[in-house]
Design a protein around this motif. Structure first.
Motif, mmCIF file in Angstrom:
data_model
loop_
_atom_site.group_PDB
_atom_site.id
_atom_site.type_symbol
_atom_site.label_atom_id
_atom_site.label_comp_id
_atom_site.label_asym_id
_atom_site.label_seq_id
_atom_site.Cartn_x
_atom_site.Cartn_y
_atom_site.Cartn_z
ATOM 1 N N ARG A 64 6.620 -21.690 47.641
ATOM 2 C CA ARG A 64 7.646 -22.584 47.118
ATOM 3 C C ARG A 64 8.024 -22.109 45.713
ATOM 4 N NH1 ARG A 64 4.355 -26.419 50.143
ATOM 5 N NH2 ARG A 64 5.561 -27.139 51.930
ATOM 6 N N ASP A 65 7.627 -22.870 44.688
ATOM 7 C CA ASP A 65 7.912 -22.452 43.310
ATOM 8 C C ASP A 65 6.599 -22.170 42.590
ATOM 9 O OD1 ASP A 65 10.683 -22.858 43.648
ATOM 10 O OD2 ASP A 65 10.425 -25.009 43.321
ATOM 11 N N GLY A 66 6.707 -21.658 41.378
ATOM 12 C CA GLY A 66 5.543 -21.482 40.536
ATOM 13 C C GLY A 66 4.536 -20.516 41.104
ATOM 14 N N MET A 67 3.265 -20.926 41.118
ATOM 15 C CA MET A 67 2.176 -20.048 41.492
ATOM 16 C C MET A 67 2.288 -19.526 42.923
ATOM 17 S SD MET A 67 -1.057 -19.890 43.170
ATOM 18 C CE MET A 67 -2.146 -21.290 43.065
ATOM 19 N N THR A 68 2.649 -20.375 43.876
ATOM 20 C CA THR A 68 2.712 -19.937 45.270
ATOM 21 C C THR A 68 3.798 -18.889 45.484
ATOM 22 O OG1 THR A 68 4.124 -21.849 45.784
ATOM 23 C CG2 THR A 68 1.758 -22.087 46.170
ATOM 24 N N HIS A 84 -4.294 -25.344 41.813
ATOM 25 C CA HIS A 84 -3.412 -25.986 42.783
ATOM 26 C C HIS A 84 -4.221 -26.367 44.017
ATOM 27 C CE1 HIS A 84 0.535 -24.962 40.864
ATOM 28 N NE2 HIS A 84 -0.237 -24.073 40.269
ATOM 29 N N PRO A 85 -3.916 -27.525 44.622
ATOM 30 C CA PRO A 85 -4.669 -27.963 45.802
ATOM 31 C C PRO A 85 -4.136 -27.346 47.092
ATOM 32 C CG PRO A 85 -3.094 -29.655 45.159
ATOM 33 C CD PRO A 85 -2.950 -28.544 44.153
ATOM 34 N N PHE A 86 -5.058 -26.981 47.988
ATOM 35 C CA PHE A 86 -4.684 -26.447 49.296
ATOM 36 C C PHE A 86 -5.684 -26.936 50.336
ATOM 37 C CE2 PHE A 86 -3.201 -23.343 46.160
ATOM 38 C CZ PHE A 86 -1.854 -23.267 46.496
ATOM 39 N N SER A 87 -5.172 -27.316 51.495
ATOM 40 C CA SER A 87 -6.047 -27.729 52.594
ATOM 41 C C SER A 87 -6.841 -26.537 53.107
ATOM 42 C CB SER A 87 -5.227 -28.335 53.736
ATOM 43 O OG SER A 87 -4.611 -29.537 53.339
ATOM 44 N N VAL A 88 -8.074 -26.781 53.510
ATOM 45 C CA VAL A 88 -8.941 -25.725 54.024
ATOM 46 C C VAL A 88 -8.762 -25.615 55.537
ATOM 47 C CG1 VAL A 88 -11.331 -24.970 54.319
ATOM 48 C CG2 VAL A 88 -10.619 -26.082 52.192
ATOM 49 N N ALA A 89 -8.393 -24.424 55.997
ATOM 50 C CA ALA A 89 -8.317 -24.195 57.438
ATOM 51 C C ALA A 89 -9.722 -24.056 58.009
ATOM 52 C CB ALA A 89 -7.500 -22.943 57.744
ATOM 53 N N PHE A 90 -10.578 -23.329 57.298
ATOM 54 C CA PHE A 90 -11.975 -23.200 57.706
ATOM 55 C C PHE A 90 -12.768 -22.545 56.588
ATOM 56 C CE2 PHE A 90 -10.195 -19.130 58.648
ATOM 57 C CZ PHE A 90 -11.205 -18.236 58.373
#
Length: 600
Positions: free
Chosen positions: A413-417, A361-367
């Protein structure tokens, strides 16, 4: 050239009856398509080069300037401003672009393309229609015209598959070269896929029409049952039509993980069946289809290499620490095995086998922390983090963290998260640790270093993308590598609990040296009923209600220093509001707008 009809059984039998051509005997339209593609590539690359050169020269000139000396760069040609406002940054209609259209609270039908994207997609569709239908209608029999259409549509379908596969790739080289987001390429991937399916259907129907006239329905069934060449073509076309049936936005969003598995399996069937279809009759599209397969396979190999490099070493494999937070989110830190260098505005794909097997799953990188700077964020913070105000404190905080780490915020949300959040909530101390793998970084974002004023909007977990830009710019103040004089963050959340998602990092950013630059952080809490909340950093102000986007953009525009960049990452409605207000001030000065979004 001898003309042939596809008849049953074997290849030799198919080639015994000279009636009409199975392939496109006129190379002009095909050559025209390649010339069009090459011409478009030259134009786009030239524009990208000029844009990069402009940003670099502006940066070189403005770094040593004071705020007063930035006035020249706050102005812009009215013609260019109008082009940006009315074409490049304009939604298709009025102001709606990334806010999803809903049939109901649970059913979404997707988003609308922008005005520029619509023009490009329209040109793509029209060019394919033209190249497919420019045939020799008067110099040959009707059956031969139909056969030529069959050859042309099949040829164009294969050519378009080249872009179809490339645009879907995470390692698409055009993303960093052109600084165009994966979201945009994904949009074109979907539309090119529809074109390929339509051309394949035309290819199949024209084959059926001519063969029905020549050998009848019974003969066609014999061909289908006995001829591997036809069977492979039919298998590819069938897989394409199944993809179309399961690809509408409502189905993708409701059953995303099922959609993704099915989509990938059908793509393999299409590539394999198309290659066999071409190979069995030794068709001239062999170099193209093998190039496509090569791109697809090499991209997967590169992804595997990235996974192994960042996540596997003699010390073992990477782990993830998931901290459950109030407000329905997790603060997630991946303990990777090697340095993870990521420019601002990038995203990763996370694999957590204990939660979602092989799904990513895609996630934005904070740092990303590599222990190279005294100004590093601490990946996992306590629920009441202390303020970091000097390099020594930052170094101490970093010393307790993994040598190389990547941090994100995941909304449950749903699924993996959702599974990950539930496991973290039930774990001791509210932190769940397990093996995980990180793939990336991916994406592209233009540098903000040459802008005198940077205004960032974030909604919910969209703060992660903006944190990376803030850290880069503030760190650049100390290093003297950017011209930004004024940095403003506007973050909208629903409750005070959601403020805790990024509060530790925002406090650390506020404590970093400013070197005479301006930093302002405003947090709007829509469900705030009490203002009895103290924050240790003076630069962070909490306000109740929804962010008045129009007033904020207008105020910061009037107070801007030099060229201004307005960026947003968050829900589609927020993105559309910010886009609308940014366009409203574009004709009055140098303002650029950008949006980071994932529209699947």
């Amino acid at each position: 050239m001898t003309h042939f009809l596809c008849l049953p059984s074997t290849t030799s039998q198919r080639k015994k009856v000279p009636i009409f051509s199975t392939n496109d005997s006129n190379p002009t339209p095909s050559r025209g398509l390649w010339v069009s593609i090459a011409g478009l590539a030259v134009i786009v690359l030239t524009l990208r080069l000029l844009r990069s050169l402009h940003l670099y020269l502006r940066l070189a000139v403005t770094i040593p300037l004071t705020a007063e000396q930035h006035r020249f760069w706050a102005l812009e040609s009215s013609v260019w401003s109008k082009l940006k406002r009315d074409l490049f940054q304009a939604p298709l209609f009025h102001s709606r672009h990334n806010q999803e259209k809903q049939l109901s609270s649970a059913v979404s039908v997707g988003t609308l393309p922008s005005r520029l994207h619509t023009l490009l997609l329209g040109a793509l569709v029209v060019s394919n229609i033209v190249y497919c239908t420019v045939l020799d209608y008067h110099g040959q029999p009707r059956a031969a015209v139909i056969a030529e259409l069959r050859g042309r549509s099949g040829h164009l379908a294969v050519i378009n598959m080249l872009a179809l596969v490339l645009f879907a790739a995470r390692n698409n080289p055009l993303i960093p070269i052109l600084a165009i987001s994966f979201d945009t390429f994904n949009l074109f991937h979907r539309w090119i896929g529809r074109i390929v399916v339509l051309e394949s259907i035309v290819h199949m129907i024209t084959w059926f029409v001519n063969n029905e006239r020549a050998i009848g329905y019974h003969g066609i069934m014999e061909v289908i049952m006995a001829d591997p060449f036809v069977q492979c073509g039919l298998a590819a076309a069938t897989a394409m039509m199944v993809i179309v049936l399961q690809s509408p936005a409502a189905i993708r969003h409701a059953f995303y993980e099922v959609f993704l598995h099915t989509h990938q399996a059908l793509a393999i069937v299409i590539l394999g069946a198309t290659a066999a279809h071409i190979q069995l009759d030794n068709l001239p599209q062999k170099p193209i289809i093998y190039t496509i397969i090569g791109i697809w396979a090499s991209e997967r190999i590169l992804r595997l290499f990235r996974l192994i490099y960042h996540n596997v070493s003699y010390r073992g494999v990477s782990k993830v620490h998931v901290e459950a937070l109030d407000g329905g989110a997790c603060r997630v830190t991946f303990d990777v095995r090697r340095p993870f260098v990521t420019p601002p505005g990038r995203h990763i794909y996370a694999y957590i086998p204990s939660v979602s097997l092989w799904m990513s799953h895609p996630f934005s990188v904070a740092f990303a922390s590599n222990k190279e700077s005294p100004f590093e964020f601490s990946p996992i913070s306590s629920r009441s983090p202390s303020f970091v105000g000097n390099p020594e404190d930052a170094a101490k905080r970093a010393s307790a963290s993994p040598a190389h780490s990547v941090s994100c915020i995941m909304a449950a949300r749903d699924g993996m998260t959702r599974k990950l959040y539930d496991r973290a909530r039930s774990a001791g101390g509210g932190v769940y640790t397990c093996r995980a793998f990180v793939e990336g970084p991916y994406g592209a974002a233009e540098s903000l270093d040459s802008y005198g004023t940077v205004l960032l909007f974030a909604g919910g977990v969209g703060i992660t993308n903006q944190l990376s830009h803030m850290h880069h710019l503030i760190h650049g103040w100390a290093a003297g590598t950017n011209a930004t004089q004024k940095l403003i963050l506007i973050w909208s959340v629903r409750s005070l609990e959601q403020l805790q998602w990024a509060r530790p990092w925002l406090e650390q950013l506020s404590g970093m040296g400013r070197h005479g630059r301006e930093l302002e952080i405003l947090v709007y809490v829509s469900h705030l009923r009490s203002v009895e909340f103290s924050i240790q950093s003076q630069e962070m102000e909490i306000r109740p209600g929804r962010a008045p986007v129009g007033k904020l953009v207008e105020y910061e525009f009037e107070e801007r220093i030099g060229a201004m960049s307005i960026g947003v990452c968050g829900p589609g409605a927020l993105g559309d509001d910010v886009r609308k207000e940014a366009r409203a001030v574009m004709g009055r000065g140098k303002v650029d707008f950008w949006e980071e979004a994932f529209t699947w």
